[in-house]
Design a protein around this motif. Structure first.
Motif, short mmCIF file in Angstrom:
data_model
loop_
_atom_site.label_atom_id
_atom_site.label_comp_id
_atom_site.label_asym_id
_atom_site.label_seq_id
_atom_site.Cartn_x
_atom_site.Cartn_y
_atom_site.Cartn_z
N GLU A 41 0.97 -1.24 0.14
CA GLU A 41 0.07 0.03 -0.03
C GLU A 41 1.00 1.18 -0.04
O GLU A 41 1.84 1.40 0.78
N ALA A 49 -9.61 4.66 -0.06
CA ALA A 49 -10.59 6.06 0.01
C ALA A 49 -11.28 6.11 1.58
O ALA A 49 -11.89 7.29 1.62
N HIS A 65 -18.99 8.46 5.24
CA HIS A 65 -19.41 7.18 4.42
C HIS A 65 -20.60 6.62 5.17
O HIS A 65 -20.59 6.62 6.43
N ASP A 434 -19.77 2.47 -7.36
CA ASP A 434 -18.62 2.62 -6.70
C ASP A 434 -18.74 3.03 -5.45
O ASP A 434 -18.89 4.07 -5.06
C1 LIG Z 1 -15.47 11.27 -0.08
C2 LIG Z 1 -15.95 10.03 -0.32
C3 LIG Z 1 -17.08 9.44 0.26
C4 LIG Z 1 -17.77 8.19 -0.01
N1 LIG Z 1 -18.94 7.67 0.61
C5 LIG Z 1 -19.28 6.50 0.21
C6 LIG Z 1 -20.44 6.33 1.00
O1 LIG Z 1 -21.08 6.92 1.59
N2 LIG Z 1 -20.84 4.66 0.87
C7 LIG Z 1 -20.12 4.05 -0.04
O2 LIG Z 1 -20.47 2.69 -0.09
N3 LIG Z 1 -18.93 4.21 -0.67
C8 LIG Z 1 -18.54 5.81 -0.72
N4 LIG Z 1 -17.58 6.07 -1.18
C9 LIG Z 1 -16.73 5.26 -2.12
C10 LIG Z 1 -15.98 4.22 -1.62
O3 LIG Z 1 -15.23 4.69 -0.45
C11 LIG Z 1 -15.08 3.53 -2.37
O4 LIG Z 1 -16.01 2.88 -3.37
C12 LIG Z 1 -14.11 2.25 -2.00
O5 LIG Z 1 -13.70 2.75 -0.89
C13 LIG Z 1 -13.11 1.87 -3.00
O6 LIG Z 1 -12.36 0.93 -2.54
P1 LIG Z 1 -11.25 0.45 -3.50
O7 LIG Z 1 -10.55 -0.70 -2.69
O8 LIG Z 1 -11.70 -0.22 -4.84
O9 LIG Z 1 -10.24 1.69 -3.80
P2 LIG Z 1 -9.51 2.36 -2.97
O10 LIG Z 1 -10.21 3.02 -1.62
O11 LIG Z 1 -9.25 3.65 -3.94
O12 LIG Z 1 -8.09 1.80 -2.69
C14 LIG Z 1 -7.00 1.62 -3.45
C15 LIG Z 1 -5.72 1.92 -2.82
O13 LIG Z 1 -4.76 1.40 -3.73
C16 LIG Z 1 -3.29 2.29 -3.13
N5 LIG Z 1 -2.68 2.46 -4.34
C17 LIG Z 1 -2.79 3.03 -5.38
N6 LIG Z 1 -1.73 2.94 -6.29
C18 LIG Z 1 -0.90 2.21 -5.79
C19 LIG Z 1 0.59 1.84 -6.07
N7 LIG Z 1 1.06 2.11 -7.12
N8 LIG Z 1 1.28 1.04 -5.02
C20 LIG Z 1 0.51 0.74 -3.93
N9 LIG Z 1 -0.81 1.12 -3.59
C21 LIG Z 1 -1.35 1.72 -4.29
C22 LIG Z 1 -4.01 3.57 -2.96
O14 LIG Z 1 -3.39 4.45 -1.95
C23 LIG Z 1 -5.36 3.02 -2.19
O15 LIG Z 1 -5.14 2.84 -0.65
C24 LIG Z 1 -16.89 7.48 -0.96
C25 LIG Z 1 -15.77 7.81 -1.30
C26 LIG Z 1 -15.29 8.82 -1.15
C27 LIG Z 1 -13.97 9.35 -1.49
#
Ligand SMILES: Cc1cc2nc3c(=O)[nH]c(=O)nc-3n(C[C@H](O)[C@H](O)[C@H](O)COP(=O)(O)OP(=O)(O)OC[C@H]3O[C@@H](n4cnc5c(N)ncnc54)[C@H](O)[C@@H]3O)c2cc1C
Length: 465
Positions: A41, A49, A65, A434
């Motif tokens: 990470e 996120a 969230h 998403d």
């Molecule tokens: C402000 C906000 C409010 C939201 N509200 C809601 C809500 O109320 N309800 C809901 O269900 N969803 C909500 N969401 C959406 C939800 O947070 C996301 O859909 C979900 O958390 C995405 O998870 P993920 O694991 O797919 O991606 P991410 O959480 O983006 O995880 C990807 C990870 O990869 C890491 N990364 C990137 N590139 C590299 C690299 N080269 N090497 C190593 N690590 C790397 C990043 O640092 C990150 O930690 C919200 C999002 C935001 C931003």
């Protein structure tokens, strides 16, 4: 998310890139199956996120969230992390709807009625629409139950167009449909995919009476997800490498070489060889890391775009509302949350969450604070006499991908053309918006694909012996 016994093909080297909810889920599943998992990470904490940071005496989330009772895989992950008790899930869907100069109207499901009748009394009595609008809204809700979220044609249509075809005027869209659409899809109905909107309304509200009951964290997000996940993964024997940005993933004879960047991202600090890699990073990062030939459509992922969310934080010297959260119409406020219990601060700490924030994301913080403090005062009379102690703004320019018509075709599945290289993330083709539920589902799918690959590559190996 109950752990099963390790598979017969256990004990192989697997790498997960990205420590958001998708990566955490995949890593837990792969460790449960008995594999040697390394999770990279780039940030200093897991959670992706959903993370928190210190702001003076407050611990502040990237953005408020919420989840729904129908987020089954996400809730199972919370259980596994030991975090369920750190959230509150309302016993029935109930949202106070505020409008300036009016008493709050509570939009709630009726207990004891099966879906979709559970929402009928709420819609029939929704005082922010007139009788004709209410009747048309009920008919549109019934029609929405027949829209197939998995039909590609529905993904090419806009929800706004569909609503107009079903007799919804602009006031009904603003005062009813967009209350949910903007929050759930981070875009107004006008610009939203009909298929994704159908997923939200059907799965979240129309098909099961209790599906839309709203849950929210009682603690900062890092205490809910990132830190418990770090502890669980360490217990499961996963090597969790935070502060490690993956620079390259290259296929080689035994699997993949994963290169981790050094300080400033200039030199390679570390390299790992793994038989399988889960890329659980956002789409822009995935498009850079996926080796040429692994995916014929990686150049298209950029068209998923990004949509911003802004949160305006307001601290008052005294309580201005007793509501834990509320939605608002005819106001710049969309949803407002009382974060006082989670942050253990004096007075009251409110967070106004602004989704689809294209017009807000670049507005200077002072102007936003003044606009939203005034808007909150129009909704909560007690805010007019309370002193605003502090205001600040948090901005997430790429909070979600842009959940517009035509995006389904751009979202790849978990498997790539390179066996063993697998995609995860809420942006991949989960059929869900998403969301946290989409992220967790994608992590499970990715783990399924990796586990199947490891079994088949083991068999191939045995076949060549
Ligand atoms: C402000 C906000 C409010 C939201 N509200 C809601 C809500 O109320 N309800 C809901 O269900 N969803 C909500 N969401 C959406 C939800 O947070 C996301 O859909 C979900 O958390 C995405 O998870 P993920 O694991 O797919 O991606 P991410 O959480 O983006 O995880 C990807 C990870 O990869 C890491 N990364 C990137 N590139 C590299 C690299 N080269 N090497 C190593 N690590 C790397 C990043 O640092 C990150 O930690 C919200 C999002 C935001 C931003």
């Amino acid at each position: 998310m109950t752990p099963g016994p390790p598979a017969a093909d256990a004990g192989r080297d697997v790498c997960v890139v990205g420590g958001g909810l998708a990566g955490i889920t995949a890593a837990v599943r792969l460790a449960d199956a008995g594999h040697r998992v390394t999770l990279f990470e780039r940030r200093s904490e897991l959670g992706g996120a959903t993370y928190s940071f210190d702001h003076g005496s407050l611990v502040v989330d990237t953005g408020q969230h919420v989840f729904l009772r129908c987020y089954e895989r996400y809730r199972a992950l919370l259980d596994r992390l030991g975090s369920t008790g750190l959230t509150q899930l309302q016993p029935r869907f109930s949202v106070p709807i505020l409008a300036p100069g009016r008493a709050p109207h509570v939009l709630a499901r009726t207990r004891g009625l099966p879906a979709p009748a559970h929402l009928l009394p709420a819609l029939a009595g929704y005082s922010l629409l007139d009788a004709r609008e209410r009747w048309h809204a009920i008919r549109a809700a019934a029609a929405l139950r027949t829209v197939d979220p998995d039909d590609p044609d529905n993904d090419r249509r806009s929800f706004g167009g569909w609503l107009a075809d079903h007799g919804q005027g602009s006031r009904a869209v603003r005062r009813l449909w967009d209350l949910i659409t903007v929050a759930a899809l981070n875009t107004p109905a006008e610009h939203a995919s009909l298929a994704l909107a159908a997923r939200v309304f059907r799965t979240g509200l129309l098909e099961r009476a209790d599906a839309g009951d709203i849950g929210r964290p009682l603690v900062p997000l890092s205490s809910l997800h990132g830190r418990p996940a770090h502890r669980l993964l360490t217990r499961l024997g996963v090597r969790v490498a935070t502060g490690s940005r993956v620079e390259r993933v290259e296929p080689d004879t035994t699997g993949f070489r994963v290169a981790i960047g050094g300080a400033g991202g200039r030199s390679v600090q570390d390299e790992l060889v793994a038989e399988a890699v889960v890329l659980a990073v956002p789409h822009a990062a995935a498009a850079q890391l996926v080796p040429a030939g692994a995916s014929h459509d990686r150049d298209d992922w950029q068209h998923l775009g990004s949509a911003p969310i802004v949160n305006v934080h307001l601290r008052y010297d005294s309580a201005v509302t007793r509501l834990p959260f509320a939605a608002a119409v005819e106001s710049p406020v969309q949803w407002v949350f009382d974060r006082t219990p989670a942050s253990m601060t004096d007075g009251q700490y409110l967070v106004v969450s602004i989704s689809a924030a294209d017009d807000t994301i670049t507005v200077p913080a002072r102007r936003l604070a003044a606009t939203y403090a005034a808007a909150v005062a129009r909704l909560f009379p007690a805010a007019r006499s309370a002193r605003v102690l502090e205001t600040f703004v948090t901005r997430e320019p790429s909070a979600t991908f842009r959940q517009a018509p035509g995006t389904r075709a751009l979202r790849p599945g978990a498997a790539t053309r390179l066996p063993g290289l697998v995609l995860a993330g809420a942006w991949t083709d989960t059929g869900w918006p998403d969301t946290m539920e989409g992220a967790v589902r994608s992590g499970h799918r990715a783990a399924d694909v990796v586990l199947a690959h490891l079994v088949s590559s083991n068999r191939n190996l045995e076949g060549t012996r």
